[in-house]
Design a protein around this motif. Sequence first.
Motif, PDB file in Angstrom:
ATOM      1  N   PRO A   1       0.814  -1.221   0.000  1.00 26.88           N
ATOM      2  CA  PRO A   1       0.000   0.000   0.000  1.00 26.88           C
ATOM      3  C   PRO A   1       0.845   1.267   0.000  1.00 26.88           C
ATOM      4  O   PRO A   1       0.428   2.281  -0.545  1.00 26.88           O
ATOM      5  N   ARG A   2       2.042   1.209   0.554  1.00 25.77           N
ATOM      6  CA  ARG A   2       2.914   2.390   0.542  1.00 25.77           C
ATOM      7  C   ARG A   2       3.283   2.771  -0.885  1.00 25.77           C
ATOM      8  O   ARG A   2       3.265   3.939  -1.250  1.00 25.77           O
ATOM      9  N   ALA A   3       3.608   1.769  -1.694  1.00 23.79           N
ATOM     10  CA  ALA A   3       4.006   2.031  -3.080  1.00 23.79           C
ATOM     11  C   ALA A   3       2.826   2.530  -3.899  1.00 23.79           C
ATOM     12  O   ALA A   3       2.959   3.485  -4.676  1.00 23.79           O
ATOM     13  N   VAL A   4       1.661   1.890  -3.739  1.00 26.99           N
ATOM     14  CA  VAL A   4       0.474   2.297  -4.496  1.00 26.99           C
ATOM     15  C   VAL A   4       0.119   3.747  -4.181  1.00 26.99           C
ATOM     16  O   VAL A   4      -0.104   4.564  -5.078  1.00 26.99           O
ATOM     17  N   LEU A   5       0.069   4.064  -2.882  1.00 27.59           N
ATOM     18  CA  LEU A   5      -0.328   5.421  -2.493  1.00 27.59           C
ATOM     19  C   LEU A   5       0.729   6.437  -2.889  1.00 27.59           C
ATOM     20  O   LEU A   5       0.396   7.521  -3.385  1.00 27.59           O
ATOM     21  N   ALA A   6       1.995   6.102  -2.704  1.00 25.53           N
ATOM     22  CA  ALA A   6       3.063   7.044  -3.065  1.00 25.53           C
ATOM     23  C   ALA A   6       3.022   7.369  -4.553  1.00 25.53           C
ATOM     24  O   ALA A   6       3.172   8.518  -4.958  1.00 25.53           O
TER      25      ALA A   6
ATOM     26  N   ALA B   1      -5.591  16.081  -3.723  1.00 26.64           N
ATOM     27  CA  ALA B   1      -5.051  14.844  -3.136  1.00 26.64           C
ATOM     28  C   ALA B   1      -6.162  13.919  -2.660  1.00 26.64           C
ATOM     29  O   ALA B   1      -6.030  12.694  -2.736  1.00 26.64           O
ATOM     30  N   GLY B   2      -7.271  14.473  -2.178  1.00 27.41           N
ATOM     31  CA  GLY B   2      -8.380  13.636  -1.733  1.00 27.41           C
ATOM     32  C   GLY B   2      -8.922  12.787  -2.860  1.00 27.41           C
ATOM     33  O   GLY B   2      -9.185  11.581  -2.682  1.00 27.41           O
ATOM     34  N   GLU B   3      -9.085  13.388  -4.027  1.00 22.04           N
ATOM     35  CA  GLU B   3      -9.571  12.629  -5.179  1.00 22.04           C
ATOM     36  C   GLU B   3      -8.572  11.561  -5.591  1.00 22.04           C
ATOM     37  O   GLU B   3      -8.950  10.412  -5.852  1.00 22.04           O
ATOM     38  N   ARG B   4      -7.278  11.930  -5.657  1.00 23.60           N
ATOM     39  CA  ARG B   4      -6.259  10.958  -6.059  1.00 23.60           C
ATOM     40  C   ARG B   4      -6.198   9.787  -5.076  1.00 23.60           C
ATOM     41  O   ARG B   4      -6.074   8.630  -5.476  1.00 23.60           O
ATOM     42  N   LEU B   5      -6.291  10.090  -3.791  1.00 19.54           N
ATOM     43  CA  LEU B   5      -6.247   9.054  -2.768  1.00 19.54           C
ATOM     44  C   LEU B   5      -7.439   8.101  -2.905  1.00 19.54           C
ATOM     45  O   LEU B   5      -7.276   6.878  -2.921  1.00 19.54           O
ATOM     46  N   LEU B   6      -8.616   8.649  -3.028  1.00 20.95           N
ATOM     47  CA  LEU B   6      -9.810   7.820  -3.129  1.00 20.95           C
ATOM     48  C   LEU B   6      -9.798   6.983  -4.409  1.00 20.95           C
ATOM     49  O   LEU B   6     -10.126   5.797  -4.388  1.00 20.95           O
ATOM     50  N   ARG B   7      -9.395   7.585  -5.526  1.00 21.27           N
ATOM     51  CA  ARG B   7      -9.330   6.827  -6.787  1.00 21.27           C
ATOM     52  C   ARG B   7      -8.309   5.693  -6.680  1.00 21.27           C
ATOM     53  O   ARG B   7      -8.538   4.590  -7.190  1.00 21.27           O
ATOM     54  N   ALA B   8      -7.173   5.948  -6.024  1.00 24.01           N
ATOM     55  CA  ALA B   8      -6.152   4.907  -5.863  1.00 24.01           C
ATOM     56  C   ALA B   8      -6.707   3.746  -5.045  1.00 24.01           C
ATOM     57  O   ALA B   8      -6.569   2.572  -5.426  1.00 24.01           O
ATOM     58  N   LEU B   9      -7.359   4.049  -3.935  1.00 28.10           N
ATOM     59  CA  LEU B   9      -7.910   2.997  -3.085  1.00 28.10           C
ATOM     60  C   LEU B   9      -9.009   2.217  -3.795  1.00 28.10           C
ATOM     61  O   LEU B   9      -9.054   0.984  -3.732  1.00 28.10           O
ATOM     62  N   LEU B  10      -9.909   2.926  -4.462  1.00 22.51           N
ATOM     63  CA  LEU B  10     -11.001   2.242  -5.156  1.00 22.51           C
ATOM     64  C   LEU B  10     -10.476   1.352  -6.279  1.00 22.51           C
ATOM     65  O   LEU B  10     -10.980   0.237  -6.484  1.00 22.51           O
ATOM     66  N   SER B  11      -9.451   1.809  -6.990  1.00 20.13           N
ATOM     67  CA  SER B  11      -8.926   0.989  -8.091  1.00 20.13           C
ATOM     68  C   SER B  11      -8.322  -0.311  -7.567  1.00 20.13           C
ATOM     69  O   SER B  11      -8.458  -1.362  -8.201  1.00 20.13           O
ATOM     70  N   VAL B  12      -7.674  -0.248  -6.411  1.00 23.33           N
ATOM     71  CA  VAL B  12      -7.109  -1.461  -5.837  1.00 23.33           C
ATOM     72  C   VAL B  12      -8.222  -2.366  -5.309  1.00 23.33           C
ATOM     73  O   VAL B  12      -8.253  -3.567  -5.582  1.00 23.33           O
ATOM     74  N   TRP B  13      -9.159  -1.800  -4.558  1.00 22.56           N
ATOM     75  CA  TRP B  13     -10.248  -2.599  -3.989  1.00 22.56           C
ATOM     76  C   TRP B  13     -11.175  -3.159  -5.066  1.00 22.56           C
ATOM     77  O   TRP B  13     -11.781  -4.209  -4.868  1.00 22.56           O
ATOM     78  N   ASP B  14     -11.320  -2.493  -6.190  1.00 21.67           N
ATOM     79  CA  ASP B  14     -12.194  -2.980  -7.257  1.00 21.67           C
ATOM     80  C   ASP B  14     -11.537  -4.071  -8.109  1.00 21.67           C
ATOM     81  O   ASP B  14     -12.210  -4.666  -8.950  1.00 21.67           O
TER      82      ASP B  14
END
Length: 197
Positions: free
Chosen positions: A74-79, A89-102
């Motif tokens: 998760p450190r690499a994905v978020l970084a 940053a809020g949008e980028r963070l949420l899109r990153a998390l959703l793409s991994v969880w989806d």
Amino acid sequence: MTTAPSGRGRRRGSPDTRAAILEAARARFADAGFSGTTIRGVAADAGVDPALVHHYFGSKDDLFVAALELPVDPRAVLAERVAGPLEGAGERLLRALLSVWDDPEVRPALLAMVRRLIEPGGETLFREGFLPVVLAPLGAALGVDDPERRMQLVASQVIGVIVLRYVVRAEAIVAMDADALVTAYAPVLDGFLAGPL
């Protein structure tokens, strides 16, 4: 005449050494939390030299992430996906998390991690491990002031979305596509990241 090894002493590197270290690390992190776990303690529990723990996993942060058994770091994905200016940053963070969880190949391991975190001892793992190892550095990289506090506020919102969408499967949240979720939640995350507290 040669004698057979006595089997005493610490284990040398072998295919099962890595697994033994991970098993010891999971138990230590669950029992003692992140701050109460040491490489030396994990090594003693696994019956290996601390140098082997460093050889296989590097730092305690790396060992912690490996112990979570996630298919992605998760450190690499978020970084990689959240890096940039604080604005947006809020949008980028949420899109990153959703793409991994989806991702259907990754989701089972993530669900297993969430279930581990809600078992006894999991709160310590999350509070003393995941927050300081994964989220706080992201806040620092984004340049937020008071990253520990702000990233905990961000986590409260993001965890709510993840639990409702992927664990509880709340109908209204599941029905929203990624764009709708981002529209609803990114401004809240941006407020936690940069707004007045």
